[in-house]
Design a protein around this motif. Structure first.
Motif, PDB file in Angstrom:
ATOM      1  N   ILE A 297      55.068  80.655   8.613  1.00  0.00           N
ATOM      2  CA  ILE A 297      55.028  80.763   9.834  1.00  0.00           C
ATOM      3  C   ILE A 297      56.261  80.487  10.655  1.00  0.00           C
ATOM      4  O   ILE A 297      56.892  81.175  11.400  1.00  0.00           O
ATOM      5  CB  ILE A 297      53.787  80.233  10.592  1.00  0.00           C
ATOM      6  CG1 ILE A 297      52.272  80.951  10.028  1.00  0.00           C
ATOM      7  CG2 ILE A 297      53.754  80.274  11.910  1.00  0.00           C
ATOM      8  CD1 ILE A 297      50.878  80.053  10.226  1.00  0.00           C
ATOM      9  N   PRO A 298      56.695  79.259  10.358  1.00  0.00           N
ATOM     10  CA  PRO A 298      58.098  78.790  11.166  1.00  0.00           C
ATOM     11  C   PRO A 298      59.156  79.616  10.662  1.00  0.00           C
ATOM     12  O   PRO A 298      60.028  79.806  11.454  1.00  0.00           O
ATOM     13  CB  PRO A 298      58.309  77.231  10.790  1.00  0.00           C
ATOM     14  CG  PRO A 298      56.862  76.875  10.046  1.00  0.00           C
ATOM     15  CD  PRO A 298      56.035  77.886   9.746  1.00  0.00           C
ATOM     16  N   SER A 299      59.163  80.038   9.441  1.00  0.00           N
ATOM     17  CA  SER A 299      60.204  80.834   9.016  1.00  0.00           C
ATOM     18  C   SER A 299      60.166  82.017   9.646  1.00  0.00           C
ATOM     19  O   SER A 299      61.372  82.579  10.077  1.00  0.00           O
ATOM     20  CB  SER A 299      59.865  81.395   7.528  1.00  0.00           C
ATOM     21  OG  SER A 299      60.153  79.990   6.940  1.00  0.00           O
ATOM     22  N   ILE A 300      59.216  82.656  10.193  1.00  0.00           N
ATOM     23  CA  ILE A 300      59.022  83.845  11.016  1.00  0.00           C
ATOM     24  C   ILE A 300      59.619  83.801  12.233  1.00  0.00           C
ATOM     25  O   ILE A 300      60.454  84.313  12.850  1.00  0.00           O
ATOM     26  CB  ILE A 300      57.787  84.469  10.858  1.00  0.00           C
ATOM     27  CG1 ILE A 300      57.262  84.959   9.561  1.00  0.00           C
ATOM     28  CG2 ILE A 300      57.533  85.848  11.904  1.00  0.00           C
ATOM     29  CD1 ILE A 300      55.923  85.426   9.560  1.00  0.00           C
ATOM     30  N   LEU A 301      59.239  82.491  12.966  1.00  0.00           N
ATOM     31  CA  LEU A 301      59.271  82.250  14.446  1.00  0.00           C
ATOM     32  C   LEU A 301      60.838  81.947  14.617  1.00  0.00           C
ATOM     33  O   LEU A 301      61.338  81.806  15.802  1.00  0.00           O
ATOM     34  CB  LEU A 301      58.170  81.533  15.024  1.00  0.00           C
ATOM     35  CG  LEU A 301      56.886  82.171  14.864  1.00  0.00           C
ATOM     36  CD1 LEU A 301      55.880  81.256  15.738  1.00  0.00           C
ATOM     37  CD2 LEU A 301      57.061  83.653  15.769  1.00  0.00           C
ATOM     38  N   LEU A 302      61.347  80.946  13.464  1.00  0.00           N
ATOM     39  CA  LEU A 302      62.574  79.924  14.123  1.00  0.00           C
ATOM     40  C   LEU A 302      63.676  80.428  13.373  1.00  0.00           C
ATOM     41  O   LEU A 302      64.898  80.006  13.465  1.00  0.00           O
ATOM     42  CB  LEU A 302      62.193  78.658  13.920  1.00  0.00           C
ATOM     43  CG  LEU A 302      61.189  77.811  14.456  1.00  0.00           C
ATOM     44  CD1 LEU A 302      60.830  76.491  14.122  1.00  0.00           C
ATOM     45  CD2 LEU A 302      61.207  77.904  16.038  1.00  0.00           C
ATOM     46  N   SER A 303      63.581  81.534  12.759  1.00  0.00           N
ATOM     47  CA  SER A 303      64.729  81.966  11.979  1.00  0.00           C
ATOM     48  C   SER A 303      65.829  83.081  12.662  1.00  0.00           C
ATOM     49  O   SER A 303      66.703  83.612  12.080  1.00  0.00           O
ATOM     50  CB  SER A 303      64.010  82.741  10.555  1.00  0.00           C
ATOM     51  OG  SER A 303      63.259  83.944  11.020  1.00  0.00           O
ATOM     52  N   GLY A 304      65.329  83.594  13.708  1.00  0.00           N
ATOM     53  CA  GLY A 304      66.088  84.487  14.315  1.00  0.00           C
ATOM     54  C   GLY A 304      65.528  85.848  14.099  1.00  0.00           C
ATOM     55  O   GLY A 304      65.971  87.013  14.664  1.00  0.00           O
ATOM     56  N   LEU A 305      64.271  86.015  13.361  1.00  0.00           N
ATOM     57  CA  LEU A 305      63.995  87.105  13.136  1.00  0.00           C
ATOM     58  C   LEU A 305      63.255  88.025  14.369  1.00  0.00           C
ATOM     59  O   LEU A 305      63.581  89.149  14.595  1.00  0.00           O
ATOM     60  CB  LEU A 305      62.685  87.122  12.151  1.00  0.00           C
ATOM     61  CG  LEU A 305      61.817  88.425  11.772  1.00  0.00           C
ATOM     62  CD1 LEU A 305      62.567  89.438  11.200  1.00  0.00           C
ATOM     63  CD2 LEU A 305      60.586  87.803  11.020  1.00  0.00           C
ATOM     64  N   ILE A 306      62.503  87.095  15.064  1.00  0.00           N
ATOM     65  CA  ILE A 306      61.964  87.938  16.558  1.00  0.00           C
ATOM     66  C   ILE A 306      62.887  87.251  17.653  1.00  0.00           C
ATOM     67  O   ILE A 306      62.991  88.257  18.423  1.00  0.00           O
ATOM     68  CB  ILE A 306      60.395  87.342  16.471  1.00  0.00           C
ATOM     69  CG1 ILE A 306      59.808  87.956  15.264  1.00  0.00           C
ATOM     70  CG2 ILE A 306      59.902  88.067  17.771  1.00  0.00           C
ATOM     71  CD1 ILE A 306      58.257  87.428  14.968  1.00  0.00           C
ATOM     72  N   PHE A 307      62.979  86.112  17.667  1.00  0.00           N
ATOM     73  CA  PHE A 307      63.605  85.596  19.099  1.00  0.00           C
ATOM     74  C   PHE A 307      64.810  85.108  18.528  1.00  0.00           C
ATOM     75  O   PHE A 307      65.177  84.836  17.345  1.00  0.00           O
ATOM     76  CB  PHE A 307      62.756  84.213  19.449  1.00  0.00           C
ATOM     77  CG  PHE A 307      61.571  84.438  19.414  1.00  0.00           C
ATOM     78  CD1 PHE A 307      61.051  85.218  20.774  1.00  0.00           C
ATOM     79  CD2 PHE A 307      60.495  83.704  18.786  1.00  0.00           C
ATOM     80  CE1 PHE A 307      59.574  85.420  20.721  1.00  0.00           C
ATOM     81  CE2 PHE A 307      59.291  84.100  19.099  1.00  0.00           C
ATOM     82  CZ  PHE A 307      58.759  84.957  20.037  1.00  0.00           C
ATOM     83  N   PRO A 308      66.219  85.375  19.308  1.00  0.00           N
ATOM     84  CA  PRO A 308      67.249  85.139  19.077  1.00  0.00           C
ATOM     85  C   PRO A 308      67.539  83.634  18.582  1.00  0.00           C
ATOM     86  O   PRO A 308      66.952  82.725  19.626  1.00  0.00           O
ATOM     87  CB  PRO A 308      68.276  85.738  19.955  1.00  0.00           C
ATOM     88  CG  PRO A 308      67.312  85.749  21.289  1.00  0.00           C
ATOM     89  CD  PRO A 308      65.996  86.154  20.773  1.00  0.00           C
ATOM     90  N   LEU A 309      68.471  83.136  17.917  1.00  0.00           N
ATOM     91  CA  LEU A 309      68.680  81.875  17.602  1.00  0.00           C
ATOM     92  C   LEU A 309      69.277  81.022  18.950  1.00  0.00           C
ATOM     93  O   LEU A 309      68.880  79.926  19.324  1.00  0.00           O
ATOM     94  CB  LEU A 309      69.746  81.536  16.541  1.00  0.00           C
ATOM     95  CG  LEU A 309      69.132  81.653  15.056  1.00  0.00           C
ATOM     96  CD1 LEU A 309      70.203  81.494  14.066  1.00  0.00           C
ATOM     97  CD2 LEU A 309      68.006  80.732  14.947  1.00  0.00           C
ATOM     98  N   GLU A 310      69.966  81.955  19.818  1.00  0.00           N
ATOM     99  CA  GLU A 310      70.514  81.571  21.134  1.00  0.00           C
ATOM    100  C   GLU A 310      69.123  80.851  21.887  1.00  0.00           C
ATOM    101  O   GLU A 310      69.449  80.235  22.890  1.00  0.00           O
ATOM    102  CB  GLU A 310      71.166  82.594  21.738  1.00  0.00           C
ATOM    103  CG  GLU A 310      72.674  82.754  21.123  1.00  0.00           C
ATOM    104  CD  GLU A 310      72.668  83.719  19.850  1.00  0.00           C
ATOM    105  OE1 GLU A 310      71.598  83.964  19.499  1.00  0.00           O
ATOM    106  OE2 GLU A 310      73.547  83.679  19.300  1.00  0.00           O
ATOM    107  N   ALA A 311      67.979  81.408  21.814  1.00  0.00           N
ATOM    108  CA  ALA A 311      67.210  81.204  22.702  1.00  0.00           C
ATOM    109  C   ALA A 311      66.280  79.898  22.204  1.00  0.00           C
ATOM    110  O   ALA A 311      65.491  79.550  22.980  1.00  0.00           O
ATOM    111  CB  ALA A 311      65.952  82.344  22.583  1.00  0.00           C
TER     112      ALA A 311
END
Lengths: 371, 309
Positions: A297-311
């Motif tokens: 789950i954190p891999s999906i949400l925190l990796s830049g997959l969906i939300f840009p790392l900049e966010a």
């Protein structure tokens, strides 16, 4: 009778304190983490620029962009470098102010300023385009109109200069190009972690491990022997899913098939060895499953997959960087969409390789030839 | 002593093994020296520490103190010289009999398929060659487990309750195999809580609550109860008689066997006194008939005795 079963189930659960901790503490941790981490509004988006004009007018543009806090500017030395910075992933946007900018401006000739955005992530591209408007806001353009005191009235263009926006790499802003390569990684992660996550626990639960431990095998033999078949299966799976992506969604071909294979092999290796490590620290198959899910789950949400790392806020960013999947997303987008050069992918490749070494070593150390 | 006058070599040697689980001492100062060709039986009630002891000897449970040597070598370097059959079925249920055998043989670098074929035949598993191990009956699973443990021709075999839950016919078949192995110079270490199985061993040790409390051959170990007499009488189970008899200091054991009551007493006590105790309880005077001390009497008397401590 039904209540007897209900009671028995609850009692059984209570006897597995690690599982209880997993189902109570982990969701809480994740909730707090995501509460802090998930912001849709990026800030400090890196922008490479080249200002060949070096005038007070070009400075006005830069200041206008900078003062919003959305973009973080840094200077490069050639126009080509602006684009290369974006391709390499060091910048998400770029700007070029030509040398004749103030000269043309003074003659009300509407000079052009080139503005580039990385189109890999369409939502971010849109946001960057929107935020670039601070370069053409009134505060910036107010002082850019020229007319000599004795000049006859002429029609002055409404805009003193034109901001030409170019979307790089994914000019049509196709959302599937952005999501699909990463999704392939998620699917492979899922298969790898769950497949390998139970492999040793199951041997323990079925007592075959005891019978194995008396044999003269070495720790390394065991760990590598456990890894190889699953690496192979997951690798085949990777290409199977990617093949479907090419066939059905017209995903672009990679800049280098060799690098793609290298990526697949290293990523699969990291995921399988992580799965093995999960299997070694779990006492039951249930625990292994939960740990796997709490990694996915954190891999999906925190990796830049969906939300840009900049966010993702700076305090949470380190977590993004200890997630192997982050580097996978980076590399596969580089290979398929941005055609990033190998030299700019070395760092994420090295990071992924480190994870493989780390997980395999930890597995070998964690595996005790005792019950 | 060997026929040629030399002393047989000690193959399994354990010195002062001990093991704690938490602060519970499960194996306490466990020492054995087992000679080549011997079948050594470790007899004890459930939770006596048998399995922990055998696992320490095989090197799969860390020992807290003591030393183990197999043929004079440390266990870590003797792994390919030992075979181990755990208490619970440890073969892969999804694999066939043949695939299991092949796998375990290969773990010991044995790849000679003709040899494995012969073994399969000898253990009467040939008809089940392509059957999944999980679908075998309990008896055949045991045979497969033993087969997997001997395919690399080890010098030493550790068998943890090898015939638990097995019918007497299959048990005899397995024991015939154990004797055959022993005759070929293999050394066997067997744990059990079956008297019938213990009788078959060459040497025995009783273990209770982690400690060896008696050792010897099945014949000599009976002497460890000291000078005792055994009486049997046809008598239906009556708990109050048991209680009354046990109240007597000299009574070591009261055990009901179907319609027969067995009483083990210190030799100095009088038979008529016991008969009186029974008469007081039942109003019926019965004649106690002298009987032979058997292994089960000794086993229960010894373990009961310690529980009373």
């Amino acid at each position: 009778m039904m209540w007897a079963i209900v009671k028995k189930e609850l009692l059984q659960l209570r006897r597995d304190p690690r599982l209880v901790a997993l189902i109570v503490v982990m969701p809480l941790l994740l909730l707090l983490l995501f509460g802090v981490a998930l912001k849709l509004e990026p800030s400090n988006v890196k922008m490479a620029y080249l200002d060949e004009d070096q005038s007070i007018f070009s400075n006005l543009i830069k200041t206008g962009i900078w003062s919003d806090g959305y973009f973080q500017l840094y200077e490069v030395s050639t126009k080509q470098a602006v684009i290369e910075e974006i391709r390499a992933g060091r910048a998400k946007a770029g700007m070029h102010i030509p040398a004749n900018f103030s000269a043309l401006l003074a003659e009300n000739q509407q000079p052009h300023v080139d503005f580039y955005v990385d189109g890999t992530m369409p939502s971010l591209a849109t946001a960057m385009k929107y935020n670039s408007s601070s370069a053409t806001s009134e505060g910036v353009t107010n002082d850019m109109y020229f007319s000599a005191a004795d000049a006859p009235n002429v029609v002055i263009a409404e805009e003193p200069f034109i901001l030409d926006t170019t979307i790089l790499f994914n000019p049509d802003e196709i959302e599937t190009w952005f999501f699909l390569p990463g999704i392939i990684g998620v699917l492979v992660m899922q298969i790898a972690l769950i497949l390998t996550g139970i492999t040793i626990v199951r041997e323990r639960e079925q007592h075959t491990l005891e019978q194995l431990l008396v044999t003269p095998m070495k720790k390394t033999t065991f760990v590598i022997g456990k890894l190889l078949p699953y690496v192979f299966i997951a690798l085949v799976d990777f290409y199977f899913i990617l093949g479907a992506g090419w066939a059905v969604f017209d995903l672009p071909q990679p800049s280098s098939q060799l690098l793609l294979f290298l990526l697949a092999a290293i990523y699969v290796g990291a995921m399988i060895s992580l799965g093995l490590l999960i299997s070694l620290i779990s006492q039951t198959q249930q625990q292994a499953m939960f740990i796997a899910i709490f990694i996915i789950i954190p891999s999906i949400l925190l990796s830049g997959l969906i939300f840009p790392l900049e966010a993702i806020p700076q305090i949470v960013r380190p977590i993004s960087y200890i997630i192997p999947f982050t580097y996978f997303v980076d590399i596969i987008r580089g290979l398929l969409i941005k055609k990033t050069l190998l030299v700019d992918l070395l760092l994420p490749f090295a990071a992924l390789s480190c994870f493989v070494i780390l997980f395999v070593t930890a597995s070998i150390m964690k595996f005790r030839q005792k019950l | 002593m060997n026929p040629d006058g030399t002393n047989p070599a000690v193959v399994i040697e354990a010195r002062s093994l001990s093991k704690y689980y938490g602060d519970q001492l499960v194996v306490d100062d466990f020492s054995v020296a087992i000679e080549q060709g011997e079948i050594f039986g470790l007899l004890g009630p459930n939770a006596a520490g048998k399995t922990t002891a055998i696992r320490m000897l095989c090197g799969i449970v860390e020992r807290d103190a003591g030393a183990v040597s197999i043929n004079g070598a440390a266990i870590a370097s003797a792994r390919n010289r030992i075979g181990y059959v755990s208490q619970r079925f440890g073969q892969y249920a999804e694999l066939t009999v043949w695939e299991n055998l092949r796998f375990y043989a290969e773990m010991y670098r044995v790849t000679d398929e003709a040899l494995l074929d012969d073994l399969l035949d000898r253990y009467a598993l040939e008809p089940f060659r392509h059957q999944r191990a999980g679908n075998l009956s309990g008896g055949y699973q045991r045979r497969l487990a033993l087969l997997c443990a001997v395919a690399h021709d080890p010098d030493v075999l550790f068998l943890d309750e090898p015939t638990a839950g097995i019918d007497p016919v299959t048990r005899k078949l397995l024991w015939d195999e154990f004797y055959a192995l022993s005759a070929r110079g293999k050394t066997l270490f067997v744990t059990t809580h079956y008297m019938e199985e213990a009788q078959r061993c060459h040497q025995l040790a009783f273990i209770d609550r982690g400690r060896i409390i008696a050792r010897g051959t099945p014949l000599t170990i009976k002497q460890c109860l000291g000078d005792v007499a055994v009486y049997a009488v046809k008598f239906a189970f009556n708990p109050s008689v048991h209680k009354a008899l046990l109240a007597n200091e000299a009574v070591l054991l009261v055990n009901q066997f179907g319609l027969e009551l067995r009483i083990v007493v210190a030799n100095h006590s009088s038979r008529s006194q016991l008969e009186q105790v029974i008469a007081d309880e039942t109003g019926e005077r019965l004649d106690l008939v002298p009987s032979e001390l058997n292994l089960e009497d000794v086993f229960i008397a010894l373990t009961q005795h310690r529980k009373a401590d």
